[in-house]
Every structure is written in C-alpha cells, then in structure tokens.
Design a protein around this motif. Structure first.
Motif, PDB file in Angstrom:
ATOM      1  N   ARG A   1       1.740   5.647   9.592  1.00 46.52           N
ATOM      2  CA  ARG A   1       1.890   6.789   8.679  1.00 46.52           C
ATOM      3  C   ARG A   1       3.349   7.191   8.497  1.00 46.52           C
ATOM      4  O   ARG A   1       3.646   8.111   7.726  1.00 46.52           O
ATOM      5  N   MET A   2       4.244   6.534   9.184  1.00 42.01           N
ATOM      6  CA  MET A   2       5.656   6.884   9.155  1.00 42.01           C
ATOM      7  C   MET A   2       6.448   5.926   8.258  1.00 42.01           C
ATOM      8  O   MET A   2       6.077   4.767   8.098  1.00 42.01           O
ATOM      9  N   ILE A   3       7.551   6.444   7.707  1.00 44.28           N
ATOM     10  CA  ILE A   3       8.476   5.609   6.946  1.00 44.28           C
ATOM     11  C   ILE A   3       9.813   5.606   7.688  1.00 44.28           C
ATOM     12  O   ILE A   3      10.444   6.653   7.848  1.00 44.28           O
ATOM     13  N   VAL A   4      10.191   4.434   8.145  1.00 39.29           N
ATOM     14  CA  VAL A   4      11.453   4.298   8.868  1.00 39.29           C
ATOM     15  C   VAL A   4      12.606   4.292   7.872  1.00 39.29           C
ATOM     16  O   VAL A   4      12.509   3.727   6.772  1.00 39.29           O
ATOM     17  N   ASP A   5      13.699   4.943   8.232  1.00 35.96           N
ATOM     18  CA  ASP A   5      14.893   4.964   7.390  1.00 35.96           C
ATOM     19  C   ASP A   5      15.327   3.523   7.078  1.00 35.96           C
ATOM     20  O   ASP A   5      15.337   2.669   7.965  1.00 35.96           O
ATOM     21  N   PRO A   6      15.649   3.228   5.814  1.00 39.27           N
ATOM     22  CA  PRO A   6      16.001   1.841   5.429  1.00 39.27           C
ATOM     23  C   PRO A   6      17.103   1.217   6.275  1.00 39.27           C
ATOM     24  O   PRO A   6      17.025   0.039   6.629  1.00 39.27           O
ATOM     25  N   GLU A   7      18.144   1.993   6.589  1.00 36.36           N
ATOM     26  CA  GLU A   7      19.227   1.445   7.405  1.00 36.36           C
ATOM     27  C   GLU A   7      18.748   1.105   8.816  1.00 36.36           C
ATOM     28  O   GLU A   7      19.127   0.077   9.382  1.00 36.36           O
TER      29      GLU A   7
ATOM     30  N   LEU B   1       0.838  -1.196   0.000  1.00 38.94           N
ATOM     31  CA  LEU B   1       0.000   0.000   0.000  1.00 38.94           C
ATOM     32  C   LEU B   1       0.874   1.248   0.000  1.00 38.94           C
ATOM     33  O   LEU B   1       1.801   1.359   0.809  1.00 38.94           O
ATOM     34  N   PRO B   2       0.603   2.194  -0.896  1.00 37.05           N
ATOM     35  CA  PRO B   2       1.389   3.440  -0.907  1.00 37.05           C
ATOM     36  C   PRO B   2       1.086   4.286   0.323  1.00 37.05           C
ATOM     37  O   PRO B   2       0.062   4.118   0.989  1.00 37.05           O
ATOM     38  N   GLU B   3       1.998   5.212   0.603  1.00 33.98           N
ATOM     39  CA  GLU B   3       1.860   6.049   1.790  1.00 33.98           C
ATOM     40  C   GLU B   3       0.555   6.843   1.777  1.00 33.98           C
ATOM     41  O   GLU B   3      -0.091   7.037   2.813  1.00 33.98           O
ATOM     42  N   ALA B   4       0.160   7.326   0.596  1.00 28.95           N
ATOM     43  CA  ALA B   4      -1.079   8.099   0.487  1.00 28.95           C
ATOM     44  C   ALA B   4      -2.286   7.264   0.880  1.00 28.95           C
ATOM     45  O   ALA B   4      -3.262   7.782   1.440  1.00 28.95           O
TER      46      ALA B   4
ATOM     47  N   VAL C   1      13.718   8.092  11.287  1.00 33.09           N
ATOM     48  CA  VAL C   1      12.514   8.258  10.461  1.00 33.09           C
ATOM     49  C   VAL C   1      12.840   9.021   9.188  1.00 33.09           C
ATOM     50  O   VAL C   1      13.444  10.090   9.225  1.00 33.09           O
ATOM     51  N   GLN C   2      12.430   8.449   8.068  1.00 40.95           N
ATOM     52  CA  GLN C   2      12.625   9.103   6.778  1.00 40.95           C
ATOM     53  C   GLN C   2      11.472  10.052   6.461  1.00 40.95           C
ATOM     54  O   GLN C   2      11.671  11.113   5.887  1.00 40.95           O
ATOM     55  N   LEU C   3      10.262   9.643   6.818  1.00 39.09           N
ATOM     56  CA  LEU C   3       9.079  10.472   6.615  1.00 39.09           C
ATOM     57  C   LEU C   3       8.216  10.420   7.862  1.00 39.09           C
ATOM     58  O   LEU C   3       7.772   9.334   8.265  1.00 39.09           O
ATOM     59  N   GLY C   4       7.995  11.582   8.475  1.00 40.64           N
ATOM     60  CA  GLY C   4       7.210  11.631   9.701  1.00 40.64           C
ATOM     61  C   GLY C   4       5.719  11.710   9.439  1.00 40.64           C
ATOM     62  O   GLY C   4       5.243  11.567   8.308  1.00 40.64           O
ATOM     63  N   VAL C   5       4.973  11.945  10.497  1.00 42.01           N
ATOM     64  CA  VAL C   5       3.508  11.981  10.431  1.00 42.01           C
ATOM     65  C   VAL C   5       3.050  13.278   9.763  1.00 42.01           C
ATOM     66  O   VAL C   5       3.544  14.361  10.066  1.00 42.01           O
ATOM     67  N   SER C   6       2.092  13.154   8.858  1.00 45.91           N
ATOM     68  CA  SER C   6       1.551  14.306   8.147  1.00 45.91           C
ATOM     69  C   SER C   6       0.543  15.047   9.016  1.00 45.91           C
ATOM     70  O   SER C   6       0.158  14.582  10.097  1.00 45.91           O
ATOM     71  N   MET C   7       0.111  16.193   8.523  1.00 48.12           N
ATOM     72  CA  MET C   7      -0.914  16.950   9.236  1.00 48.12           C
ATOM     73  C   MET C   7      -2.231  16.184   9.265  1.00 48.12           C
ATOM     74  O   MET C   7      -2.996  16.286  10.222  1.00 48.12           O
ATOM     75  N   ARG C   8      -2.475  15.383   8.229  1.00 49.38           N
ATOM     76  CA  ARG C   8      -3.676  14.554   8.222  1.00 49.38           C
ATOM     77  C   ARG C   8      -3.644  13.582   9.392  1.00 49.38           C
ATOM     78  O   ARG C   8      -4.664  13.322  10.042  1.00 49.38           O
ATOM     79  N   GLY C   9      -2.458  13.042   9.671  1.00 47.88           N
ATOM     80  CA  GLY C   9      -2.318  12.124  10.794  1.00 47.88           C
ATOM     81  C   GLY C   9      -2.544  12.802  12.123  1.00 47.88           C
ATOM     82  O   GLY C   9      -3.156  12.233  13.031  1.00 47.88           O
ATOM     83  N   ALA C  10      -2.046  14.039  12.256  1.00 44.69           N
ATOM     84  CA  ALA C  10      -2.257  14.788  13.493  1.00 44.69           C
ATOM     85  C   ALA C  10      -3.731  15.074  13.715  1.00 44.69           C
ATOM     86  O   ALA C  10      -4.250  14.949  14.835  1.00 44.69           O
TER      87      ALA C  10
END
Length: 322
Positions: free
Chosen positions: A289-295, A165-168, A245-254
C-alpha cells in the motif's frame, strides 16, 4: 460476546485443516497458505506476485476446491471488457424484458489471472465488487454473496503489454505475498509426481462455504488491548513520515491490519491479540500500500524493507493476557 477458549480451539482446528488440505496441492508453502486463508476469513482479497510456474494458479484452485462453493477463473487480457467480468444486461425479445446475465465475478473464489494485463478500465471493474461485495449494472445492484474472495496474480518479470495496478486498486487487497521456488526436498517430491498435472483437481471440499461467514464473524469478537492498537497505529504513522516513502499507508490499510491480526490470533487458538501478531502481518498487509520515493527506489529501497525497519525502530508494548 467475547470468544471462548472452546471456540478458539475449534477455529484453530478448522483453520489448520483448511491449510493442510490446500498444502496437498502446494507442498512446502504452509506460511503462504496461512496468509491466504487469513485473508479469506478476514473478508479480504489476495494479490500473488511471483515468477511464472511457481504455483499461483494451483494455490487459488486448491483453495477454491477446498470450499464446497463456486469458483471461477478470469484470464485477464488487453482486450477484456468490464462486462466480461461483471456481466451484462440483455433484452429478451420473447419475454419483452431486460435480463441480467452474470459474469464470472459471481463466485465464492475468483481467480483473476495476470490482472495487470487488462486495461485500467477493466481493472476498475473490480473496485466496487472488492469493496462492497456487489456490482452495479444499469443502475441496479447485484450482490455476489458471501463468502467472496478475489485471488489476483501478476508476473513481475514481463512488463511489456501490462498495466500497473493503481494505488486505489492495490489498497483493496488485504494481503500481497508470493510463493517463491520450492526447496530441494519439495522439488524432489513434485518431480516424482510429475505425471500428475492436475494437483489442484485432487483436492476435495472439507468445509461448506456457508461456514466461512460464521468463522469471519467469530474473528470480530477477538479481544485486542488498546496498547496493541496504539502499536499498530504507530507503525502506520511511521510509514507516512518515513524519509524513503512518498505515500504511506492509508486508514483503509490500518483497518485491514486490525482485521487480519484478529484472525491470525484466533488461528493460533488464542482469544486475544499480541504485538507479535501485528509484527508478523505488518509486511504482507502494509507494504504493497506504500509508494517508495523514486530516488530511494532507484537506490534499491523496497517497501518491505521500510516496514521491517519501522518494526525494529518502534518498541512493541509489553502485553500479558489476563
């Protein structure tokens, strides 16, 4: 108009009855059921990710049967088309007009079974309806009505032939949770009732679907102190700045968490939100809603762990109800 204590008591009682009714089919998982009902009353959707045979489909069916409304099940497969979900416009030769034939998405509770097995094109058919509560076919909008809730399931084990599933898409789900295996006592109860293969079918409706929008509207009037919202905002900001974290929580998530904590507080018979409500819902509402850094992910770091550490690092405000 602020919620009265009498209204809070009524809401809490109705909430517990909903949870208790669903628990007749899913034994020993009241906390997960509470999360799912919270999403329903917060005008949100749920993603259930768990191993096969843990009761994901039974939970969705039991909730649908608890409401005196409509429900449908969509079995997602690689050859499923968007029109198989939303519906299609067909020309009626006798009438000489185009008629819209509704798809299974037009129901109060929609079970999207194994959603990650459908192609990205079909998955994207859910984006508009999950956000707007309507689908657009040939330029014409069609409302799915209220209440409307998508309960999607996916199997984290079998990845062959699936589409992540994509992030969106993940951001449209208010809560992501899992059932897990039952404890020993619950397992024995289920085994003793092994001849009953339709546990969800025994669930009888206890509330009209028209009452759900009324309960949802009531949650919007729950009092939230500014310090609690500052606490929530600090948690969200921390997910964006965290080293793992590579991508944090969006405003939609908040905003989703802000809605959910009001429902959570009211379900406990309170007319106000506390910092504990934020910390209890932070992981199921924010982690997916978060993307963890690959490493970091390769090193074993999970989004749930990151949120839990953030909750330990940020001091909750000292809040006392008036």
């Amino acid at each position: 108009m602020p919620v009265s204590q009498e209204q809070a008591a009524w809401f809490s009682d109705a909430f517990e009855k909903l949870v208790g009714n669903v628990d007749l089919a899913i034994l020993g998982k009241k906390n997960v059921i509470r999360l799912v009902v919270t999403a329903l009353l917060s005008d949100g959707h749920v993603l259930l990710e768990d191993y096969p045979g843990t009761g994901k489909t039974v939970l969705a069916k039991a909730l649908a049967n608890t409401l005196e409304g409509t429900h449908s099940r969509i079995q997602f497969t690689p050859d499923l088309l968007p029109s198989d979900v939303t519906g299609v416009t067909i020309y009626d030769q006798q009438k000489g007009v185009f008629e819209f034939h509704r798809g299974p998405i037009f129901a109060s509770i929609v079970l999207a079974d194994e959603i990650n097995r459908a192609s990205p094109k079909t998955q994207s058919a859910l984006l508009e309806v999950m956000e707007e509560g309507a689908v657009t076919i040939d330029g014409v909008g069609h409302s799915v009505g209220k209440p409307f809730m998508v309960i999607a399931t996916q199997n984290p084990v079998e990845q062959a032939g699936t589409y992540k599933l994509p992030e969106a898409q993940l951001d449209r789900f208010l809560i992501k949770t899992s059932l897990g295996y039952p404890d020993s006592e619950t397992s024995v109860q289920l085994l003793l009732d092994a001849s009953n293969r339709q546990r969800a079918a025994r669930i009888q409706p206890i509330i009209s679907s028209t009452s759900i929008p009324q309960m949802t509207e009531l949650t919007s009037e729950v009092f939230v102190d500014p310090s609690v919202m500052q606490y929530l905002s600090a948690i969200v900001d921390a997910t964006r700045a965290h080293q793992d974290v590579q991508l944090g929580v969006s405003m939609r998530g908040a905003l989703a968490l802000a809605r959910a904590i009001k429902t959570w507080a009211l379900s406990k018979g309170r007319t106000y939100v506390t910092p504990d409500d934020v910390s209890e819902l932070a992981v199921p509402v924010l982690a997916h809603r978060m993307i963890v850094d690959p490493e970091s992910e390769f090193a074993g770091v999970k989004a749930e762990d990151v949120v839990s550490r953030i909750l330990l690092d940020i001091a909750a405000p000292t809040y006392r109800a008036a």
